[in-house]
Design a protein around this motif. Structure first.
Motif, PDB file in Angstrom:
ATOM      1  N   ASP A  41       0.913  -1.356   0.043  1.00 22.94           N
ATOM      2  CA  ASP A  41       0.139   0.017  -0.091  1.00 22.94           C
ATOM      3  C   ASP A  41       0.839   1.141  -0.017  1.00 22.94           C
ATOM      4  OD1 ASP A  41      -2.261  -1.749  -0.019  1.00 22.94           O
ATOM      5  OD2 ASP A  41      -3.108  -0.917   1.881  1.00 22.94           O
ATOM      6  N   ASP A  42      -0.016   2.378  -0.240  1.00 23.54           N
ATOM      7  CA  ASP A  42       0.606   3.449  -0.213  1.00 23.54           C
ATOM      8  C   ASP A  42       1.537   4.107  -1.161  1.00 23.54           C
ATOM      9  OD1 ASP A  42      -1.108   3.438   1.949  1.00 23.54           O
ATOM     10  OD2 ASP A  42       0.384   4.120   3.357  1.00 23.54           O
ATOM     11  N   HIS A 118      -5.962   3.426  -3.925  1.00 22.67           N
ATOM     12  CA  HIS A 118      -6.197   3.360  -2.550  1.00 22.67           C
ATOM     13  C   HIS A 118      -6.714   4.802  -2.078  1.00 22.67           C
ATOM     14  CE1 HIS A 118      -5.068   1.998   1.606  1.00 22.67           C
ATOM     15  NE2 HIS A 118      -3.900   2.810   1.534  1.00 22.67           N
ATOM     16  N   HIS A 122      -5.415   9.333   0.738  1.00 19.98           N
ATOM     17  CA  HIS A 122      -5.417   8.292   1.760  1.00 19.98           C
ATOM     18  C   HIS A 122      -6.247   8.632   2.962  1.00 19.98           C
ATOM     19  CE1 HIS A 122      -3.851   5.537   4.828  1.00 19.98           C
ATOM     20  NE2 HIS A 122      -3.345   4.674   3.745  1.00 19.98           N
ATOM     21  N   HIS A 253       3.842  -2.221   2.828  1.00 20.32           N
ATOM     22  CA  HIS A 253       3.700  -0.826   2.343  1.00 20.32           C
ATOM     23  C   HIS A 253       5.073  -0.491   1.751  1.00 20.32           C
ATOM     24  CE1 HIS A 253       0.842  -0.591   5.740  1.00 20.32           C
ATOM     25  NE2 HIS A 253       0.094   0.422   4.995  1.00 20.32           N
TER      26      HIS A 253
HETATM   27 ZN   LIG Z   1      -2.596   2.733   3.266  1.00 16.94          ZN
END
Ligand SMILES: [Zn+2]
Length: 336
Positions: A41-42, A118, A122, A253
């Motif tokens: 993620d991210d 995503h 965020h 991440h």
């Molecule tokens: Zn995230």
């Protein structure tokens, strides 16, 4: 050799079918399907703010690019499918799209990995409400959709920031309809974990500079068995709940820690007998058709959501590995 008594205990403990055991068989014939999908993620990188790209003391655009290259290199070498989830807001400095950050996403696709949405900023569904959340999802595919189109793909997967998926069943149903209408499927997480705490600590130590090799090595060294223990824990939880080990979905991440440990982590999970599969393959398992009726504040593993719906006793949740205090202290966070 696995005795009948032990088999009975295992069946009792895990409620699972254990294949027959034969006298003299040296390896325990516990026939567990071990598959796992990696989700990161991210993207393009975990940064707290736009300024982080320019922060000369810790991260900087140059440093981030180097970490990114190491992560992509390690992912290619590991030969496991990966999907990355993008926060498109991180591509901008003010209103200006930063082409070099967009190019980082292209690196993922060029290397044969997948990308999902995503949200742009965020954002937490629980903070901004459904309408703003949906707008943020659409804002989060302005670059992603054309980028994927270049690779003959469309956005297919959505991951909730913080895994916060709605405080009411009505909100959840409405979001599900919205996502379906835009061609998205929700990407759940089963192996939830405190990787982010290790990564916070790692970044803080890196930022301090100087002679910190030992602490960095200690963090890397502790991180791998911690993550493997998490995989073990959710393997047992799945068997306990479903009667079998579902194809798991691991959350990680895009950060410096994983840039430095990815190959080792994948090797350690492989050594447990796991095979790496795409998110799509994991999601073919019928367990993922179960409803997510969890409406709590936070974002637990989907296995725990289903267990809560079945009103599993407290013992079901016990024994989950925790991030040790010394890592929390280095990360300067109070709890996971
Ligand atoms: Zn995230």
């Amino acid at each position: 050799m696995l005795t009948y008594r032990l088999r009975f205990v295992l069946v009792f403990m895990f409620g699972c079918c254990i294949s027959p055991c034969f006298a003299g068989d040296p390896s325990p014939p516990v026939d567990i399907d071990r598959r796992i999908a990696i989700t990161i993620d991210d993207l393009p990188w975990v940064v707290g703010s736009d300024q982080a790209w320019e922060d000369r003391n810790s991260l900087s655009a140059k440093n981030i690019k180097q970490h990114h290259r190491r992560l992509i290199g390690a992912m290619k070498k590991a030969k496991a499918p990966v999907i990355g989830f993008v926060n498109e807001g991180k591509l901008y400095s003010g209103d200006l799209l930063q082409k070099n950050r967009l190019a980082m996403l292209d690196d993922w696709l060029e290397a044969g990995f997948e990308l999902g949405n995503h949200t742009y900023g965020h954002v937490s569904l629980h903070d901004v409400g459904l309408q703003a959340y949906e707008e943020n999802i659409l804002k989060g595919e302005q670059q992603l959709r054309p980028l994927l189109a270049k690779h003959k793909q469309t956005p297919q997967w959505f991951r909730h920031p913080y895994l916060r998926a709605g405080r009411t069943l009505e909100d959840k149903a409405a979001l599900q309809t919205f996502l379906s209408e835009h061609g998205y499927r929700i990407a759940p997480v089963t192996v939830d974990n405190g990787e982010w705490v290790y990564a916070f600590a790692y970044r803080k130590i890196l930022a301090k500079g100087g002679d910190n090799k030992e602490t960095l090595a200690r963090l890397r060294h502790d991180y791998i068995p911690y993550m493997v223990a998490k995989v073990d824990f959710f393997e047992h939880a799945s068997i306990n709940l479903l009667g079998y080990n579902l194809p798991q979905i691991l959350l990680m991440h895009a950060n410096e820690l994983n840039a430095d440990t990815y190959g080792e982590l994948i090797a350690a999970i492989r050594a447990k007998g796991y095979r790496f599969v795409t998110l799509e393959e994991s999601m073919r398992d019928p367990a993922y058709k179960r409803a997510d009726t969890f409406t709590g504040r936070f974002g637990p593993s989907w296995i725990h959501r289903w267990a809560l719906a079945e009103k599993k006793p407290k013992a079901f949740y016990e024994g989950e590995p925790v991030v040790p205090q010394w890592v929390l202290d280095l990360a300067e966070v109070e709890s996971e």
